[in-house]
Design a protein around this motif. Structure first.
Motif, short mmCIF file in Angstrom:
data_model
loop_
_atom_site.label_atom_id
_atom_site.label_comp_id
_atom_site.label_asym_id
_atom_site.label_seq_id
_atom_site.Cartn_x
_atom_site.Cartn_y
_atom_site.Cartn_z
N PHE A 58 -28.28 -18.92 -21.59
CA PHE A 58 -28.67 -18.07 -22.75
C PHE A 58 -29.55 -18.74 -23.83
O PHE A 58 -30.50 -18.30 -24.50
CB PHE A 58 -27.17 -17.68 -23.50
N SER A 59 -29.31 -20.18 -23.94
CA SER A 59 -29.88 -20.87 -25.24
C SER A 59 -31.39 -20.94 -25.09
O SER A 59 -32.16 -21.33 -25.82
CB SER A 59 -29.25 -22.21 -25.20
N ILE A 60 -31.98 -21.03 -23.46
CA ILE A 60 -33.22 -21.05 -23.22
C ILE A 60 -34.04 -19.65 -23.38
O ILE A 60 -35.22 -19.78 -22.93
CB ILE A 60 -33.52 -21.95 -22.37
N TYR A 61 -33.42 -18.70 -23.57
CA TYR A 61 -33.84 -17.41 -23.59
C TYR A 61 -34.28 -16.73 -24.78
O TYR A 61 -33.44 -16.98 -25.81
CB TYR A 61 -33.22 -16.26 -22.84
N ASN A 62 -35.55 -16.16 -25.02
CA ASN A 62 -35.85 -15.35 -26.27
C ASN A 62 -35.17 -14.25 -26.20
O ASN A 62 -35.26 -13.51 -25.18
CB ASN A 62 -37.15 -15.33 -26.53
N MET A 63 -34.57 -13.71 -27.28
CA MET A 63 -33.69 -12.50 -27.37
C MET A 63 -34.18 -11.54 -28.07
O MET A 63 -34.98 -11.60 -29.15
CB MET A 63 -32.25 -12.63 -27.77
N GLY A 64 -34.29 -10.34 -27.47
CA GLY A 64 -34.96 -9.02 -28.50
C GLY A 64 -34.11 -7.63 -28.32
O GLY A 64 -33.22 -7.66 -27.54
N TRP A 65 -34.50 -7.06 -29.46
CA TRP A 65 -33.87 -5.70 -29.51
C TRP A 65 -35.23 -4.94 -29.45
O TRP A 65 -35.84 -4.86 -30.45
CB TRP A 65 -32.88 -5.38 -30.65
N TYR A 66 -35.05 -3.75 -28.63
CA TYR A 66 -35.97 -2.49 -28.38
C TYR A 66 -35.29 -1.51 -28.74
O TYR A 66 -34.07 -1.28 -28.89
CB TYR A 66 -36.70 -2.78 -27.37
N ARG A 67 -36.11 -0.33 -29.17
CA ARG A 67 -35.49 1.01 -29.31
C ARG A 67 -36.51 2.17 -28.42
O ARG A 67 -37.73 1.68 -28.65
CB ARG A 67 -35.16 1.23 -30.51
N GLN A 68 -36.13 3.06 -28.43
CA GLN A 68 -36.80 4.23 -27.74
C GLN A 68 -36.20 5.48 -28.20
O GLN A 68 -35.23 5.83 -27.75
CB GLN A 68 -36.93 4.33 -26.32
N ALA A 69 -36.96 6.08 -29.02
CA ALA A 69 -36.45 7.33 -29.61
C ALA A 69 -36.85 8.51 -28.75
O ALA A 69 -38.06 8.51 -27.96
CB ALA A 69 -37.19 7.55 -31.16
N PRO A 70 -36.20 9.77 -28.60
CA PRO A 70 -36.94 10.86 -27.75
C PRO A 70 -38.27 11.06 -27.86
O PRO A 70 -38.76 11.41 -29.02
CB PRO A 70 -35.89 11.80 -28.30
N GLY A 71 -38.99 11.06 -26.75
CA GLY A 71 -40.38 11.64 -26.77
C GLY A 71 -41.23 10.47 -27.23
O GLY A 71 -42.35 10.38 -27.40
N LYS A 72 -40.57 9.10 -27.33
CA LYS A 72 -41.56 7.94 -27.98
C LYS A 72 -41.50 6.91 -26.90
O LYS A 72 -40.56 6.90 -26.05
CB LYS A 72 -41.16 7.54 -29.39
N GLN A 73 -42.35 6.00 -27.13
CA GLN A 73 -42.42 4.64 -26.37
C GLN A 73 -41.51 3.78 -26.78
O GLN A 73 -41.24 3.76 -28.06
CB GLN A 73 -43.80 4.34 -26.11
N ARG A 74 -41.05 3.01 -25.92
CA ARG A 74 -40.00 1.86 -26.26
C ARG A 74 -40.78 0.92 -27.16
O ARG A 74 -41.94 0.43 -26.98
CB ARG A 74 -39.57 1.17 -25.16
N GLU A 75 -39.99 0.71 -28.35
CA GLU A 75 -40.84 -0.31 -29.28
C GLU A 75 -39.89 -1.47 -29.55
O GLU A 75 -38.60 -1.67 -29.47
CB GLU A 75 -41.21 0.24 -30.70
N LEU A 76 -40.59 -2.85 -30.06
CA LEU A 76 -39.81 -4.11 -30.04
C LEU A 76 -39.34 -3.91 -31.81
O LEU A 76 -39.99 -3.25 -32.37
CB LEU A 76 -40.78 -5.37 -30.14
N VAL A 77 -38.03 -3.98 -32.00
CA VAL A 77 -37.58 -3.94 -33.17
C VAL A 77 -37.43 -5.20 -33.89
O VAL A 77 -37.46 -5.54 -34.87
CB VAL A 77 -36.07 -3.20 -32.98
#
Length: 117
Positions: free
Chosen positions: A29-48
């Protein structure tokens, strides 16, 4: 086997708060960059939000000042504290892990956040 398991989603009123968590297994885990993304209905996934292996953070403009990403390398978890939630934050939120060399990329299955009165 790599697993990213999100939790903490749900229904919240506008102005409320939620805390998402992602538990990782099968990776260093410690050597990974971690992210949260989201995808709203009808929209593309975006980085949060993203937190690097060195704990540098970055946010999409729409959540700056409201969301905070953090990581606990001892527990292999990454969290997203979401405050002052708005209806436009409604989406499925996904946890993402990218090796610091960029060659390996993993996704969780997502957790639904609904902001509604």
């Amino acid at each position: 086997q790599v697993q990213l398991v999100e939790s903490g989603g749900g229904l919240v009123q506008p102005g409320g708060s939620l805390r998402l968590s992602c538990a990782a297994s099968g990776i260093i885990f410690s050597i990974y960059n971690m992210g949260w993304y989201r995808q709203a209905p009808g929209k593309q996934r975006e980085l949060v939000a993203v937190i690097t292996s060195g704990s540098r953070t970055n946010y999409v403009d729409s959540v700056k000042g409201r969301f905070t990403i953090s990581r606990d390398n001892a527990k292999n978890t990454v969290n997203l504290q979401m405050n002052s939630l708005k209806p436009e934050d409604t989406a499925v939120y996904y946890c993402n892990a990218v090796h610091s060399d960029g060659l390996m990329n993993y996704w969780g299955k997502g957790t639904l956040v609904t902001v509604s009165s």
